[in-house]
Design a protein around this motif. Structure first.
Motif, PDB file in Angstrom:
ATOM      1  N   LYS A 198      74.600 -40.772  56.439  1.00  0.00           N
ATOM      2  CA  LYS A 198      74.433 -41.655  55.273  1.00  0.00           C
ATOM      3  C   LYS A 198      73.605 -42.896  55.554  1.00  0.00           C
ATOM      4  O   LYS A 198      73.084 -43.503  54.636  1.00  0.00           O
ATOM      5  N   GLY A 199      73.518 -43.319  56.812  1.00  0.00           N
ATOM      6  CA  GLY A 199      72.715 -44.486  57.129  1.00  0.00           C
ATOM      7  C   GLY A 199      73.514 -45.625  57.722  1.00  0.00           C
ATOM      8  O   GLY A 199      74.706 -45.485  58.022  1.00  0.00           O
ATOM      9  N   THR A 200      72.825 -46.745  57.851  1.00  0.00           N
ATOM     10  CA  THR A 200      73.384 -47.912  58.528  1.00  0.00           C
ATOM     11  C   THR A 200      73.012 -49.165  57.767  1.00  0.00           C
ATOM     12  O   THR A 200      71.930 -49.244  57.176  1.00  0.00           O
ATOM     13  N   GLU A 201      73.913 -50.160  57.818  1.00  0.00           N
ATOM     14  CA  GLU A 201      73.626 -51.476  57.262  1.00  0.00           C
ATOM     15  C   GLU A 201      74.027 -52.524  58.287  1.00  0.00           C
ATOM     16  O   GLU A 201      75.156 -52.540  58.760  1.00  0.00           O
ATOM     17  N   VAL A 202      73.075 -53.373  58.624  1.00  0.00           N
ATOM     18  CA  VAL A 202      73.298 -54.476  59.561  1.00  0.00           C
ATOM     19  C   VAL A 202      73.240 -55.769  58.764  1.00  0.00           C
ATOM     20  O   VAL A 202      72.242 -56.037  58.084  1.00  0.00           O
ATOM     21  N   THR A 203      74.297 -56.562  58.838  1.00  0.00           N
ATOM     22  CA  THR A 203      74.360 -57.855  58.152  1.00  0.00           C
ATOM     23  C   THR A 203      74.502 -58.937  59.203  1.00  0.00           C
ATOM     24  O   THR A 203      75.463 -58.931  59.972  1.00  0.00           O
ATOM     25  N   ALA A 204      73.535 -59.840  59.244  1.00  0.00           N
ATOM     26  CA  ALA A 204      73.568 -60.964  60.183  1.00  0.00           C
ATOM     27  C   ALA A 204      73.661 -62.251  59.376  1.00  0.00           C
ATOM     28  O   ALA A 204      72.854 -62.490  58.476  1.00  0.00           O
ATOM     29  N   VAL A 205      74.655 -63.067  59.700  1.00  0.00           N
ATOM     30  CA  VAL A 205      74.878 -64.334  59.009  1.00  0.00           C
ATOM     31  C   VAL A 205      74.689 -65.460  60.019  1.00  0.00           C
ATOM     32  O   VAL A 205      75.200 -65.394  61.141  1.00  0.00           O
TER      33      VAL A 205
END
Length: 181
Positions: A94-101
């Motif tokens: 399904k994929g990947t999501e990278v969240t950087a804060v």
């Protein structure tokens, strides 16, 4: 890495290596909330929970061309040094999501860098892929979608260096305009 646009290049390159056909990039500058958030998502092959848990290890990589993977660990360090963090969500197939804060005003936050240039470098190097870029500043939003570019200018538009340069300038102008509202 000197600026966050270099991290973006690295992470998106991982997406491309994972077979993504669509990559989304969101940069959300919220000075009022003292946050800078970068989200990179793809529809690539995804990762297992075990692979995700090992991403902070610089000696873990799925690449066969080298034995180290420094991109995610460096991004995590940069985010944490500025009072933020990195979250990675992925599912095989399904994929990947990278969240950087990042803490927006934190002195240890790297500069954003030239996101428009980084984006257009990725687009011109991968003209068959779909890229959606969303830029937000204090709630104002700008969207750039290569699907729209191909629809308006034709399938070969993203192979033309003159068009690429003009699109990069258009993105920079729209980002500046939103920041100046």
């Amino acid at each position: 890495m000197n600026d966050l646009s270099m991290h973006i290049l690295d992470i998106v390159q991982n997406s491309i290596s994972a077979g993504a056909t669509r990559v989304t990039l969101t940069v959300d500058e919220a000075p009022g909330a003292d946050l800078l958030t970068i989200v990179i998502g793809d529809n690539g092959k995804g990762m297992t929970p075990e692979q995700v848990s090992r991403l902070s290890d610089p000696f873990f990589t799925s690449r066969t061309t080298r034995k180290v993977g420094m991109g995610i660990p460096l991004l995590m360090d940069s985010a944490r040094q500025s009072g933020g963090d990195v979250r990675i969500e992925s599912e095989p197939g399904k994929g990947t999501e990278v969240t950087a804060v990042f803490g927006y005003s934190n002195i240890d936050r790297p500069p954003l860098g030239d996101v428009a240039n980084a984006l257009m470098l990725l687009v011109s190097s991968n003209p068959a892929l779909d890229f959606l870029f969303t830029y937000r500043y204090n709630g104002e939003e700008y969207l750039f979608d290569t699907v729209d570019v191909r629809e308006i200018l034709g399938d070969d538009a993203l192979k033309d260096l003159t068009i690429i340069r003009n699109l990069e300038e258009m993105i920079k102008d729209n980002m500046r305009e939103i920041r100046n509202c």
